[in-house]
Design an enzyme around this catalytic site. Sequence first.
Site, PDB file in Angstrom:
ATOM      1  N   ASN A 267       0.861  -1.190   0.000  1.00 33.75           N
ATOM      2  CA  ASN A 267       0.000   0.000   0.000  1.00 33.75           C
ATOM      3  C   ASN A 267       0.896   1.238   0.000  1.00 33.75           C
ATOM      4  O   ASN A 267       1.772   1.293  -0.887  1.00 33.75           O
ATOM      5  CB  ASN A 267      -1.116  -0.049   1.059  1.00 33.75           C
ATOM      6  CG  ASN A 267      -0.703  -0.210   2.497  1.00 33.75           C
ATOM      7  OD1 ASN A 267      -0.197  -1.263   2.879  1.00 33.75           O
ATOM      8  ND2 ASN A 267      -0.936   0.776   3.324  1.00 33.75           N
ATOM      9  N   ASP A 268       0.718   2.160   0.881  1.00 31.77           N
ATOM     10  CA  ASP A 268       1.322   3.496   0.759  1.00 31.77           C
ATOM     11  C   ASP A 268       2.789   3.521   0.318  1.00 31.77           C
ATOM     12  O   ASP A 268       3.605   2.757   0.827  1.00 31.77           O
ATOM     13  CB  ASP A 268       1.319   4.199   2.115  1.00 31.77           C
ATOM     14  CG  ASP A 268       0.024   4.088   2.859  1.00 31.77           C
ATOM     15  OD1 ASP A 268      -0.941   3.537   2.321  1.00 31.77           O
ATOM     16  OD2 ASP A 268      -0.016   4.552   4.000  1.00 31.77           O
TER      17      ASP A 268
ATOM     18  N   PHE B 120       4.615   0.910  10.122  1.00 29.88           N
ATOM     19  CA  PHE B 120       3.621   1.632   9.326  1.00 29.88           C
ATOM     20  C   PHE B 120       4.308   2.760   8.531  1.00 29.88           C
ATOM     21  O   PHE B 120       5.525   2.879   8.523  1.00 29.88           O
ATOM     22  CB  PHE B 120       2.537   2.183  10.260  1.00 29.88           C
ATOM     23  CG  PHE B 120       1.345   1.265  10.418  1.00 29.88           C
ATOM     24  CD1 PHE B 120       1.450  -0.099  10.188  1.00 29.88           C
ATOM     25  CD2 PHE B 120       0.106   1.767  10.810  1.00 29.88           C
ATOM     26  CE1 PHE B 120       0.349  -0.943  10.331  1.00 29.88           C
ATOM     27  CE2 PHE B 120      -0.999   0.942  10.953  1.00 29.88           C
ATOM     28  CZ  PHE B 120      -0.885  -0.404  10.715  1.00 29.88           C
TER      29      PHE B 120
ATOM     30  N   ASP C  82       2.264   8.213  10.497  1.00 30.29           N
ATOM     31  CA  ASP C  82       2.662   8.621   9.144  1.00 30.29           C
ATOM     32  C   ASP C  82       3.497   9.909   9.126  1.00 30.29           C
ATOM     33  O   ASP C  82       3.175  10.864   8.387  1.00 30.29           O
ATOM     34  CB  ASP C  82       1.426   8.770   8.234  1.00 30.29           C
ATOM     35  CG  ASP C  82       0.519   7.550   8.278  1.00 30.29           C
ATOM     36  OD1 ASP C  82       1.013   6.460   8.645  1.00 30.29           O
ATOM     37  OD2 ASP C  82      -0.684   7.670   7.968  1.00 30.29           O
TER      38      ASP C  82
HETATM   39  C1  FRU Z   1      -2.881   4.638   4.896  1.00 34.35           C
HETATM   40  C2  FRU Z   1      -2.517   3.810   6.128  1.00 34.35           C
HETATM   41  C3  FRU Z   1      -1.578   4.603   7.030  1.00 34.35           C
HETATM   42  C4  FRU Z   1      -0.868   3.531   7.777  1.00 34.35           C
HETATM   43  C5  FRU Z   1      -0.731   2.454   6.733  1.00 34.35           C
HETATM   44  C6  FRU Z   1      -0.799   1.056   7.272  1.00 34.35           C
HETATM   45  O1  FRU Z   1      -3.241   3.879   3.799  1.00 34.35           O
HETATM   46  O2  FRU Z   1      -3.698   3.421   6.812  1.00 34.35           O
HETATM   47  O3  FRU Z   1      -2.246   5.543   7.853  1.00 34.35           O
HETATM   48  O4  FRU Z   1       0.373   3.950   8.272  1.00 34.35           O
HETATM   49  O5  FRU Z   1      -1.773   2.644   5.808  1.00 34.35           O
HETATM   50  O6  FRU Z   1      -0.512   0.121   6.281  1.00 34.35           O
END
Ligand code: FRU
Length: 450
Positions: free
Chosen positions: A23-24, A79, A144
């Site tokens: 993901n991110d 994260f 984050d």
């Molecule tokens: C955003 C999020 C962040 C977090 C991460 C976890 O997509 O929810 O806030 O750090 O993904 O995978």
Amino acid sequence: MSTKAPRDFRPALHYAPKKGWINDPNGLVYARGKYHLFAQYGPEPHWGDLHWSHAVSEDLLSWRDLPNALGPDGLGMVFSGSAVYDENNSSGLGTKEGSPIVAMYTSHGEHEQQSIAYSLDGENFIKYPGNPVVPNSEKQDFRDPKVLKNPKGGWTAVLAVGDHVEFYGSEDLIHWHMTGSFGPGGNYSKGVWECPDLFPLTIGGREVWVLLVSMGACPENRGSRTQYFLGSFDGDTFTCDGSFKEPEFIDSGFDNYAGVTFFGTDERILVGWAANWVYANDLPTGEFCGQMTIPRTLFLADTPLGGVRLAGAPVSDKLFGAPGPIDGSLPGEVFKLTVSGEGAAEVTLSNDSGEAFSFGVEEGGDIYIDRRRAGLRDFNADFAKPEYGRISAPRFFTGPWTLELTFDRSICELFADKGTRVFTQLLYPAAPYDRIGVKGNAKAEISLIV
Ligand code: FRU
């Protein structure tokens, strides 16, 4: 869950992991001639057991995978977060031979706390033994961190804290103290605040600070979207200029979330996660799940109908040759279309299986994309819903328009009116589109990779 994909949906221009989940984008940093792209990574093709994966590139388009940079520890999963090149070794984590890349990330355990790690060779990361550097036992959502150079000297970290962001200052990237906050006042969007970024851009000689905040999935936003605010930053806190009275998003499509920009580049370059939390875990791509948007150069544009707006241009443009005529057929699955017209028009890409993806300009002048018949959609109940199929947004200009669509097998990005409106979306045609049709007063041209 089956990991077999119905066909190969792997994009050519967009970064995707060989296997597993992303993901991110995390830790985007340009250092010593290389762009570093880290990502929230899980070994299975669905969210979980979060690490930071790591890839490097010299052109932002072809990426070389390196071993995972960070993994879970006693403080929790790793994260999202960011990285900086600490050129002057303010942290003291470097050596005489070299300055460190310092990453700041959220340790997600019983509580969310901020930790750091550093690398001297750009590949191996060492976790700081004094983690967490920003402890927390009270705030439920506290994550984050995005680190930037403070305009007055030292460093700032922006953190997402439920319904607002908080700013922290530091001289050495290790000791942090809170300097200010923004929100919830001034925010018009629903969703939990995530993945902030803060950076200056200039327009007409004037500096404007842009605050990005990704808003967790909610029906009002059709899932997860990234919002932006314009204003000023005095080194301690952000003040919004109040020019928007409703949520403004960096992308009008369905699939651009958690986007942040690179540290250390002259231009401001954004990478987003090309998915939407509503259906991200079910994508029909087999042993990998998740991909990034094409890196996008950001700038401000003064528009007649919307005032100053955030706009972008994909860095992949440099790969494509000059636009040429189309005879109604489409060669391959990676191309760029440039459509110019006036008034209402619709462009449709289709195949013999009766699948069709359309985009264009409505009678009233709004731009839209429509993937309701574009291909596979029953892999997730929400993806199959009409509200996740068609979406539109008003133009900031009147009169003639140009739409530029970068198409890459299972994802496309539509840049309208010189990037002042962008739509990023996933789509899964069971067979490649091999035909194109244009309705209305418009002309389409095609460019291929040269
Ligand atoms: C955003 C999020 C962040 C977090 C991460 C976890 O997509 O929810 O806030 O750090 O993904 O995978």
